[in-house]
Scaffold this motif. Structure first.
Motif, PDB file in Angstrom:
ATOM      1  N   THR A  51       6.623  12.016  -9.051  1.00 22.60           N
ATOM      2  CA  THR A  51       8.086  11.977  -8.894  1.00 22.60           C
ATOM      3  C   THR A  51       8.582  11.202  -7.675  1.00 22.60           C
ATOM      4  OG1 THR A  51       7.942  14.086  -7.724  1.00 22.60           O
ATOM      5  CG2 THR A  51       8.478  14.181 -10.077  1.00 22.60           C
ATOM      6  N   ARG A  52       7.780  11.167  -6.601  1.00 22.03           N
ATOM      7  CA  ARG A  52       8.271  10.523  -5.372  1.00 22.03           C
ATOM      8  C   ARG A  52       8.652   9.058  -5.592  1.00 22.03           C
ATOM      9  NH1 ARG A  52       3.653  11.804  -1.709  1.00 22.03           N
ATOM     10  NH2 ARG A  52       3.648  13.974  -2.365  1.00 22.03           N
ATOM     11  N   SER A  53       8.007   8.431  -6.576  1.00 18.21           N
ATOM     12  CA  SER A  53       8.264   6.998  -6.767  1.00 18.21           C
ATOM     13  C   SER A  53       9.580   6.721  -7.488  1.00 18.21           C
ATOM     14  CB  SER A  53       7.109   6.359  -7.553  1.00 18.21           C
ATOM     15  OG  SER A  53       7.161   6.742  -8.918  1.00 18.21           O
ATOM     16  N   PHE A  77       0.812  -1.221   0.000  1.00 18.75           N
ATOM     17  CA  PHE A  77       0.000   0.000   0.000  1.00 18.75           C
ATOM     18  C   PHE A  77       0.843   1.267   0.000  1.00 18.75           C
ATOM     19  CE2 PHE A  77      -3.020  -3.048   1.823  1.00 18.75           C
ATOM     20  CZ  PHE A  77      -4.205  -2.701   1.200  1.00 18.75           C
ATOM     21  N   CYS A  78       2.160   1.130  -0.175  1.00 20.96           N
ATOM     22  CA  CYS A  78       2.969   2.333   0.058  1.00 20.96           C
ATOM     23  C   CYS A  78       4.348   2.198  -0.559  1.00 20.96           C
ATOM     24  CB  CYS A  78       3.095   2.532   1.572  1.00 20.96           C
ATOM     25  SG  CYS A  78       4.123   3.914   2.059  1.00 20.96           S
ATOM     26  N   LEU A  79       4.918   3.334  -0.947  1.00 26.15           N
ATOM     27  CA  LEU A  79       6.255   3.358  -1.543  1.00 26.15           C
ATOM     28  C   LEU A  79       7.346   2.928  -0.575  1.00 26.15           C
ATOM     29  CD1 LEU A  79       6.585   6.731  -3.511  1.00 26.15           C
ATOM     30  CD2 LEU A  79       5.999   4.487  -4.396  1.00 26.15           C
ATOM     31  N   THR A  99       2.715   4.129   8.517  1.00 22.75           N
ATOM     32  CA  THR A  99       2.775   5.535   8.080  1.00 22.75           C
ATOM     33  C   THR A  99       1.702   6.345   8.805  1.00 22.75           C
ATOM     34  OG1 THR A  99       1.555   4.826   6.103  1.00 22.75           O
ATOM     35  CG2 THR A  99       3.921   5.215   5.844  1.00 22.75           C
ATOM     36  N   CYS A 100       0.602   6.680   8.130  1.00 22.10           N
ATOM     37  CA  CYS A 100      -0.387   7.543   8.799  1.00 22.10           C
ATOM     38  C   CYS A 100      -1.259   6.729   9.761  1.00 22.10           C
ATOM     39  CB  CYS A 100      -1.239   8.270   7.769  1.00 22.10           C
ATOM     40  SG  CYS A 100      -2.340   7.185   6.836  1.00 22.10           S
ATOM     41  N   ASP A 101      -1.911   7.420  10.681  1.00 26.48           N
ATOM     42  CA  ASP A 101      -2.712   6.735  11.712  1.00 26.48           C
ATOM     43  C   ASP A 101      -3.832   5.897  11.098  1.00 26.48           C
ATOM     44  OD1 ASP A 101      -1.157   7.859  13.594  1.00 26.48           O
ATOM     45  OD2 ASP A 101      -2.609   9.373  14.258  1.00 26.48           O
ATOM     46  N   LEU A 150      -8.791   7.049   0.387  1.00 27.58           N
ATOM     47  CA  LEU A 150      -7.867   6.018  -0.117  1.00 27.58           C
ATOM     48  C   LEU A 150      -7.872   4.805   0.819  1.00 27.58           C
ATOM     49  CD1 LEU A 150      -4.412   6.657  -1.695  1.00 27.58           C
ATOM     50  CD2 LEU A 150      -4.650   4.850  -0.021  1.00 27.58           C
ATOM     51  N   ILE A 151      -7.920   5.082   2.110  1.00 32.74           N
ATOM     52  CA  ILE A 151      -7.941   3.983   3.086  1.00 32.74           C
ATOM     53  C   ILE A 151      -9.254   3.210   2.968  1.00 32.74           C
ATOM     54  CG2 ILE A 151      -7.936   3.445   5.564  1.00 32.74           C
ATOM     55  CD1 ILE A 151      -6.199   5.986   5.951  1.00 32.74           C
ATOM     56  N   LYS A 152     -10.352   3.941   2.871  1.00 28.81           N
ATOM     57  CA  LYS A 152     -11.662   3.262   2.789  1.00 28.81           C
ATOM     58  C   LYS A 152     -11.778   2.472   1.490  1.00 28.81           C
ATOM     59  CE  LYS A 152     -14.114   7.025   3.733  1.00 28.81           C
ATOM     60  NZ  LYS A 152     -15.245   7.916   3.986  1.00 28.81           N
ATOM     61  N   GLU A 195      14.611   8.342   2.474  1.00 25.61           N
ATOM     62  CA  GLU A 195      14.600   9.702   1.911  1.00 25.61           C
ATOM     63  C   GLU A 195      13.299  10.049   1.199  1.00 25.61           C
ATOM     64  OE1 GLU A 195      17.949  10.500  -0.539  1.00 25.61           O
ATOM     65  OE2 GLU A 195      19.298  10.630   1.170  1.00 25.61           O
ATOM     66  N   ILE A 196      12.365   9.114   1.124  1.00 24.48           N
ATOM     67  CA  ILE A 196      11.094   9.429   0.453  1.00 24.48           C
ATOM     68  C   ILE A 196      10.436  10.594   1.201  1.00 24.48           C
ATOM     69  CG2 ILE A 196       8.763   8.576  -0.083  1.00 24.48           C
ATOM     70  CD1 ILE A 196      10.015   5.752  -0.317  1.00 24.48           C
ATOM     71  N   PRO A 197      10.152  11.678   0.495  1.00 28.66           N
ATOM     72  CA  PRO A 197       9.617  12.844   1.217  1.00 28.66           C
ATOM     73  C   PRO A 197       8.099  12.769   1.412  1.00 28.66           C
ATOM     74  CG  PRO A 197      10.183  13.433  -1.056  1.00 28.66           C
ATOM     75  CD  PRO A 197      10.407  11.956  -0.923  1.00 28.66           C
TER      76      PRO A 197
HETATM   77  S1  BJ8 Z   1      -4.464   9.834   5.093  1.00 25.52           S
HETATM   78  S2  BJ8 Z   1      -1.081   9.497   4.087  1.00 25.52           S
HETATM   79  S3  BJ8 Z   1      -3.537   6.971   3.334  1.00 25.52           S
HETATM   80  S4  BJ8 Z   1      -3.574  10.101   1.652  1.00 25.52           S
HETATM   81  S5  BJ8 Z   1       1.990   5.944  -0.343  1.00 25.52           S
HETATM   82  S6  BJ8 Z   1       1.919   9.380   0.637  1.00 25.52           S
HETATM   83  S7  BJ8 Z   1       2.061   6.885   3.128  1.00 25.52           S
HETATM   84  S8  BJ8 Z   1       4.853   7.346   0.999  1.00 25.52           S
HETATM   85  S9  BJ8 Z   1      -1.072   7.317   0.943  1.00 25.52           S
HETATM   86 FE1  BJ8 Z   1      -2.179   8.486   2.398  1.00 25.52          FE
HETATM   87 FE2  BJ8 Z   1      -4.712   8.835   3.121  1.00 25.52          FE
HETATM   88 FE3  BJ8 Z   1      -2.913  10.672   3.685  1.00 25.52          FE
HETATM   89 FE4  BJ8 Z   1      -2.810   8.343   4.915  1.00 25.52          FE
HETATM   90 FE5  BJ8 Z   1       3.289   8.464   2.157  1.00 25.52          FE
HETATM   91 FE6  BJ8 Z   1       3.237   5.895   1.493  1.00 25.52          FE
HETATM   92 FE7  BJ8 Z   1       3.167   7.781  -0.368  1.00 25.52          FE
HETATM   93 FE8  BJ8 Z   1       1.070   7.369   1.165  1.00 25.52          FE
END
Ligand code: BJ8
Length: 392
Positions: A285-287, A46-48, A120-122, A87-89, A308-310
């Motif tokens: 670009t982050r990817s 689910f994440c970089l 990552t996020c809560d 995105l989470i839902k 270093e992923i911002p």
């Molecule tokens: S509430 S953080 S799930 S948009 S994939 S940006 S965690 S490096 S998706 Fe996100 Fe909703 Fe916001 Fe959370 Fe960072 Fe990972 Fe990229 Fe991400």
């Protein structure tokens, strides 16, 4: 109005090599099924921050499960609160639907053997606590202050632990040689994406931003081989397009990822005559911006690069602010559309620092916070229209 017509004329060409990406879904599903038949493990991420190189070095395959569709959200809302990030839902709804006999989920979700999630996020972290009800889930921990002296060693130990997990899952050893090979291949993909994005510096660019976004979304679904083939052909074709004369204001999109299915804001910007030239996001670009060092210990090289992923989940995240300003200059950007998914506090709050830095450079910013629904389409259109008029 005059500007819009000119832009539409300029964009009347069509890139044949984009068909490969549009038609690739069935091909990839067949490949994943065949791999499963041979006992190859399929990892969902689910994440970089989860390094593909480790997954591939273990002989597994991977697909990214981030949801960008609105139709799975109501399924998720039966268990999750409504006021969290779409995105989470959407991601959770697709998984629940796949395992509860629904018919909304993408057909690749049931092909996944295990999810490798990340702290990552809560919202994501708490969703990952419920995910094991449906799919085996491994969570990779991340330091929250990547600049602190202990962060690198801690992340390195987490990556090695993850390597052991992959060895247990696949029965294959994650050797340094295999890792080096995967790092080289992943860097090849990154170089190709630099080639693609370099072509967008042209004025006007030979491809629409919405088309690039759809290609980038496929990066997380296709096998790396398939993806490189497609991007290489696309770049060849773009290089043959003769320079055009007319264009609208050059726009950068910066912020939350736009997972497959989520095209609302880029579509609106282009309908209104804006020319999207670069995306500072995980579907931009982050990817691929930073390569992994090929000449040092592969585990350490991965730890350094991935830390270093911002991402706005990290603190402080000055690197991202500097990157945005740098990209704005490199791509001759006239305005930034700062895109936040509803309830994504990290990106929403970080907007302030980004806005201040851009203001110093006299680059205007339009903040858009939205979900996957259509109810705000008209209102966003009005604001984008006014913004483009102001910067044209
Ligand atoms: S509430 S953080 S799930 S948009 S994939 S940006 S965690 S490096 S998706 Fe996100 Fe909703 Fe916001 Fe959370 Fe960072 Fe990972 Fe990229 Fe991400």
């Amino acid at each position: 109005m005059h500007m819009k017509n000119e832009y539409q004329n300029y964009m009347s060409f069509s890139l044949q090599s984009l068909d490969f990406f549009k038609d690739s879904y069935e091909l990839r599903i067949a490949q994943l099924k065949e791999e499963r038949g041979k006992g190859i493990k399929i990892v969902g991420t689910f994440c970089l921050y989860v390094p593909d190189e480790i997954i591939f070095a273990a002989g597994a395959d991977r697909i990214v499960l981030c949801g960008g569709r609105a139709d799975t959200i109501s399924v998720a809302e039966q268990s999750l609160p409504r006021n969290i990030c779409p995105l989470i839902k959407s991601s959770f709804g697709a998984v629940v639907d796949a395992y509860c006999g629904g018919n909304l989920a993408c057909s690749h979700v049931p092909l996944v053997d295990v999810v490798v999630a990340e702290a990552t996020c809560d919202g994501k972290k708490k969703m990952y606590e419920i995910l094991p009800d449906y799919l085996p889930t491994y969570v990779l921990d991340l330091p929250q202050k990547p600049g602190s002296p202990e962060a690198l060693d801690y992340f390195l130990s987490e990556l090695r632990k993850f390597g052991k997990f992959m060895e247990g899952l696949t029965g294959n050893v994650v050797s340094n040689d295999a890792l080096r090979r995967e790092i080289r291949l992943a860097n090849e993909t990154k170089r190709l994406l630099h080639r693609l994005f370099d072509l967008r510096r042209r004025n006007p660019p030979p491809i629409r931003g919405s088309e690039v976004l759809q290609v980038m979304q496929k990066q997380f679904f296709l096998s790396p081989d398939q993806f490189r083939q497609g991007v290489s052909r696309l770049c060849d074709e773009m290089e043959r397009i003769p320079p055009a004369a007319r264009t609208g204001p050059r726009i950068m999109i910066s912020g939350c990822p736009m997972a497959a299915g989520n095209m609302k804001v880029p579509d609106i910007i282009e309908q209104k005559g804006g020319v999207i030239v670069v995306e500072e996001s995980c579907t931009g670009t982050r990817s691929f911006w930073d390569l992994v060092d090929e000449d040092t210990d592969p585990w350490m090289a991965l730890a350094e690069r991935y830390l270093e992923i911002p991402c706005a989940c990290m603190t402080p995240n000055d690197r991202r602010v500097a990157r945005i300003v740098d990209l704005a200059k490199q791509y001759d950007v006239q305005g930034v559309v700062y895109y936040t998914l509803q309830f994504c506090h990290a990106y929403n709050i970080e907007r302030l620092q980004v806005q201040r830095a851009l203001k110093k450079e006299k680059i205007p910013l339009l903040a858009i916070e939205s979900d996957y629904g259509d109810s705000d389409r008209e209102q966003i259109g009005i604001r984008v229209d006014a913004f483009l008029e102001m910067i044209a």
